[in-house]
Design an enzyme around this catalytic site. Structure first.
Site, PDB file in Angstrom:
ATOM      1  N   LYS A 130     -19.734 -24.854  27.487  1.00 11.19           N
ATOM      2  CA  LYS A 130     -19.543 -24.204  26.187  1.00 11.19           C
ATOM      3  C   LYS A 130     -18.933 -22.832  26.424  1.00 11.19           C
ATOM      4  O   LYS A 130     -19.465 -22.040  27.205  1.00 11.19           O
ATOM      5  CB  LYS A 130     -20.897 -24.051  25.476  1.00 11.19           C
ATOM      6  CG  LYS A 130     -20.792 -23.481  24.068  1.00 11.19           C
ATOM      7  CD  LYS A 130     -20.615 -24.589  23.064  1.00 11.19           C
ATOM      8  CE  LYS A 130     -20.160 -24.087  21.711  1.00 11.19           C
ATOM      9  NZ  LYS A 130     -18.730 -23.756  21.636  1.00 11.19           N
ATOM     10  N   GLN A 188     -20.374 -16.743  31.119  1.00 11.17           N
ATOM     11  CA  GLN A 188     -20.856 -17.636  30.064  1.00 11.17           C
ATOM     12  C   GLN A 188     -22.067 -18.459  30.518  1.00 11.17           C
ATOM     13  O   GLN A 188     -22.927 -18.797  29.713  1.00 11.17           O
ATOM     14  CB  GLN A 188     -19.720 -18.577  29.636  1.00 11.17           C
ATOM     15  CG  GLN A 188     -19.876 -19.152  28.244  1.00 11.17           C
ATOM     16  CD  GLN A 188     -19.472 -18.201  27.140  1.00 11.17           C
ATOM     17  OE1 GLN A 188     -18.490 -17.483  27.272  1.00 11.17           O
ATOM     18  NE2 GLN A 188     -20.208 -18.187  26.050  1.00 11.17           N
ATOM     19  N   LYS A 219     -25.005 -16.075  29.931  1.00 11.39           N
ATOM     20  CA  LYS A 219     -25.105 -15.767  28.503  1.00 11.39           C
ATOM     21  C   LYS A 219     -25.687 -16.963  27.747  1.00 11.39           C
ATOM     22  O   LYS A 219     -26.596 -16.823  26.927  1.00 11.39           O
ATOM     23  CB  LYS A 219     -23.724 -15.424  27.945  1.00 11.39           C
ATOM     24  CG  LYS A 219     -23.731 -15.064  26.460  1.00 11.39           C
ATOM     25  CD  LYS A 219     -22.343 -15.070  25.861  1.00 11.39           C
ATOM     26  CE  LYS A 219     -21.462 -14.019  26.461  1.00 11.39           C
ATOM     27  NZ  LYS A 219     -20.159 -13.938  25.760  1.00 11.39           N
ATOM     28  N   LYS A 251     -14.935 -21.852  29.987  1.00 13.86           N
ATOM     29  CA  LYS A 251     -14.018 -20.967  29.274  1.00 13.86           C
ATOM     30  C   LYS A 251     -12.603 -21.512  29.425  1.00 13.86           C
ATOM     31  O   LYS A 251     -12.315 -22.253  30.363  1.00 13.86           O
ATOM     32  CB  LYS A 251     -14.082 -19.550  29.861  1.00 13.86           C
ATOM     33  CG  LYS A 251     -13.661 -18.460  28.890  1.00 13.86           C
ATOM     34  CD  LYS A 251     -14.729 -18.165  27.845  1.00 13.86           C
ATOM     35  CE  LYS A 251     -14.290 -17.090  26.874  1.00 13.86           C
ATOM     36  NZ  LYS A 251     -15.321 -16.747  25.903  1.00 13.86           N
ATOM     37  N   GLY A 267     -13.699 -20.448  19.537  1.00 12.31           N
ATOM     38  CA  GLY A 267     -12.702 -19.395  19.422  1.00 12.31           C
ATOM     39  C   GLY A 267     -12.980 -18.258  20.389  1.00 12.31           C
ATOM     40  O   GLY A 267     -14.028 -18.182  21.016  1.00 12.31           O
ATOM     41  N   ASP A 268     -12.032 -17.359  20.505  1.00  9.97           N
ATOM     42  CA  ASP A 268     -12.163 -16.141  21.310  1.00  9.97           C
ATOM     43  C   ASP A 268     -11.026 -15.232  20.840  1.00  9.97           C
ATOM     44  O   ASP A 268     -10.448 -15.471  19.774  1.00  9.97           O
ATOM     45  CB  ASP A 268     -12.066 -16.468  22.814  1.00  9.97           C
ATOM     46  CG  ASP A 268     -12.539 -15.312  23.705  1.00  9.97           C
ATOM     47  OD1 ASP A 268     -13.754 -15.141  23.843  1.00  9.97           O
ATOM     48  OD2 ASP A 268     -11.694 -14.579  24.248  1.00  9.97           O
ATOM     49  N   THR A 279     -21.324 -12.957  16.022  1.00  9.18           N
ATOM     50  CA  THR A 279     -21.302 -12.095  17.210  1.00  9.18           C
ATOM     51  C   THR A 279     -21.592 -10.647  16.829  1.00  9.18           C
ATOM     52  O   THR A 279     -22.387  -9.972  17.487  1.00  9.18           O
ATOM     53  CB  THR A 279     -19.956 -12.204  17.950  1.00  9.18           C
ATOM     54  OG1 THR A 279     -19.623 -13.578  18.134  1.00  9.18           O
ATOM     55  CG2 THR A 279     -20.023 -11.535  19.306  1.00  9.18           C
ATOM     56  N   ASN A 310     -12.895  -9.702  14.788  1.00 10.68           N
ATOM     57  CA  ASN A 310     -14.066 -10.336  14.198  1.00 10.68           C
ATOM     58  C   ASN A 310     -15.374  -9.621  14.554  1.00 10.68           C
ATOM     59  O   ASN A 310     -16.194  -9.303  13.691  1.00 10.68           O
ATOM     60  CB  ASN A 310     -14.101 -11.790  14.694  1.00 10.68           C
ATOM     61  CG  ASN A 310     -14.998 -12.650  13.851  1.00 10.68           C
ATOM     62  OD1 ASN A 310     -14.890 -12.674  12.645  1.00 10.68           O
ATOM     63  ND2 ASN A 310     -15.902 -13.347  14.496  1.00 10.68           N
ATOM     64  N   SER A 351     -22.630 -20.942  17.628  1.00 15.34           N
ATOM     65  CA  SER A 351     -21.827 -22.120  17.947  1.00 15.34           C
ATOM     66  C   SER A 351     -22.727 -23.297  18.309  1.00 15.34           C
ATOM     67  O   SER A 351     -22.478 -24.434  17.913  1.00 15.34           O
ATOM     68  CB  SER A 351     -20.884 -21.828  19.120  1.00 15.34           C
ATOM     69  OG  SER A 351     -19.759 -21.101  18.690  1.00 15.34           O
TER      70      SER A 351
END
Length: 444
Positions: free
Chosen positions: A90, A111, A114, A126, A165-166, A209, A240, A376
């Site tokens: 993820k 990630q 996290k 990623k 998204g990123d 976020t 964002n 997410s």
């Protein structure tokens, strides 16, 4: 030589010219030394650190597409599936000219920990491309996204790898990618998160976020005898995360006085006008010069400078390595009491160490910006159940997750004699769960 030092040497030798990846691995492994040293023989025999720092697999592929002038353009696409010991891979898809394999590996490695901190069953991955959506027409963005997904779809799935998204990848890009995945694979599944609400997205995902950053910051402040009310906050970025961090901070009674973009920054002593910021950035997709032009109290400055403004709390929400040692010195000199990372590794190692040495409360990105990936994962749950939860339900779950993350990292730091070192606490809390799962599942 200690096991940690051996692995650090090996990572640098095996992955030359990837400084961001080296930085992420150093930061994690150095803070894990007490845990590794307590279990050195076992972890060395299991080659645990080698298995954690080497991705399960990494893909690099060509992305050809046709621009509005009929010219064929070629970009490079990436997906790094780092570790799935606790759940499907993820992690987001970054679309930005700076993207290369080293940056994707650094983001994927971060990630892992996290995602573990959220307490939800998601592994680390990623991806992205050096494509720049800025200045492109909708048709050009669609052409790129469809070509990108034509290759990426071979490696992902709702129970395998679920991108999101990123930077550069918003609702528009996710929509085009989801449509192409559905067309090629012939299945309607929650393979991407950050989807539109009309086709399986989650309420509160857009805000997650930024809101999550403030929920964790508020809990960190509270546990150290401070409150958010009336605090002056400096925020970098205007995407964002920055927009919704600004909104939530002001709902909590703080005053946000700065935001920035890639060309400059705004200082607004009256407090950032969130509605105007959204209009400029989300609707017009324009520069902050337009914010300053429409807001008499705002001053626009070219280049860097957000961290020169006197504040109580600093929230870097833009990109990696944007808060440098000189910025940290300025923040300390100006009496800043807390820094929480809204982006991935926005503070350099030297700046982080300086802030900690000067007793500034410091929440690392793998904890403080975990709200996006946590929501997410909540979107994945809703897709699996064919349900849609209310904004309040999702927001309440998000707040609980972020508060729990802070207490888990606080407890981990205390257990290893590092009270107040939230970087070490976050890495230890994230690592322990992943390490246990890796060892339990055998040598695979």
């Amino acid at each position: 030589m200690s096991y940690v030092d051996e692995v650090l040497e090996r990572v640098i030798a095996k992955n030359p010219a990837e400084p961001e990846f080296h930085q992420a691995v150093k930061e994690v492994l150095n803070s894990l030394r007490p845990v590794i040293e307590a279990n050195e023989e076992k972890y060395r025999k299991e080659a645990l650190l080698e298995r954690l720092t080497e991705p399960d697999r990494q893909f690099k592929f060509r992305v050809p597409w046709v621009d509005d002038q009929g010219q064929v353009q070629v970009n490079t696409g990436y997906r790094v599936q780092f570790n799935n010991a606790i759940g499907p891979y993820k992690g987001g898809l970054r679309l930005h000219p700076s993207v290369n394999l080293g940056i994707i590996k650094f983001l994927g490695f971060e990630q892992i920990f996290k995602n573990s901190l959220t307490g939800l069953p998601i592994g680390g991955g990623k991806g992205g491309s050096d494509f720049d959506p800025k200045g492109k027409s909708d048709r050009e963005v669609m052409a790129f996204c469809q070509s990108f997904m034509t290759e990426l779809c071979k490696y992902i799935g709702a129970d395998t790898d679920v991108p999101a998204g990123d930077i550069g990848t918003g609702a528009r890009e996710i929509g085009y990618m989801f449509g192409q995945y559905k067309k090629i694979r012939g299945v309607y599944e929650g393979v991407l998160t950050g989807k539109g609400l009309s086709y399986g997205g989650s309420l509160a995902r857009t805000e997650a976020t930024g809101y999550g950053l403030l929920y964790l910051t508020e809990e960190m402040m509270k546990c150290n005898g401070h409150e958010m009310k009336d605090k002056i906050v400096c925020i970098s970025g205007s995407g964002n995360v920055a927009i919704y961090a600004t909104q939530k901070a002001q709902q909590m009674g703080a005053k946000v006085v700065t935001v920035s973009d890639s060309t400059g920054w705004v200082y607004d002593p009256e407090g950032i006008d969130v509605a105007l910021l959204k209009e400029v950035k989300e609707v017009k997709r324009a520069r902050l010069t337009e914010y300053a032009a429409a807001r008499p109290s705002a001053q626009y400055h070219e280049g860097r400078g957000v961290w020169s403004v006197k504040c109580d709390i600093a929230l870097p929400c833009a990109t990696q390595n944007e808060l440098l040692i000189d910025d940290a010195k300025e923040l300390v000199a100006n009496g800043c009491i807390a820094v929480a990372e809204g982006a991935n590794m926005p503070t350099t190692l030297e700046a982080t160490e300086y802030l900690q040495q000067n007793k500034v409360l410091f929440a690392p990105g793998k904890a403080a910006n975990a709200g996006g990936v946590a929501t997410s994962a909540l979107e994945m749950s809703q897709n699996s159940e064919r349900l849609s939860w209310s904004f309040e339900e999702v927001d309440s779950k998000l707040k609980n997750i972020m508060v729990n993350i802070f207490h888990n990292l606080d407890d981990a730091a205390k257990r290893y004699g590092k009270e107040g070192d939230y970087v070490a606490g976050a890495n230890i809390a994230g690592f322990e769960k992943v390490a246990e799962a890796v060892i339990a599942q055998g040598v695979i």
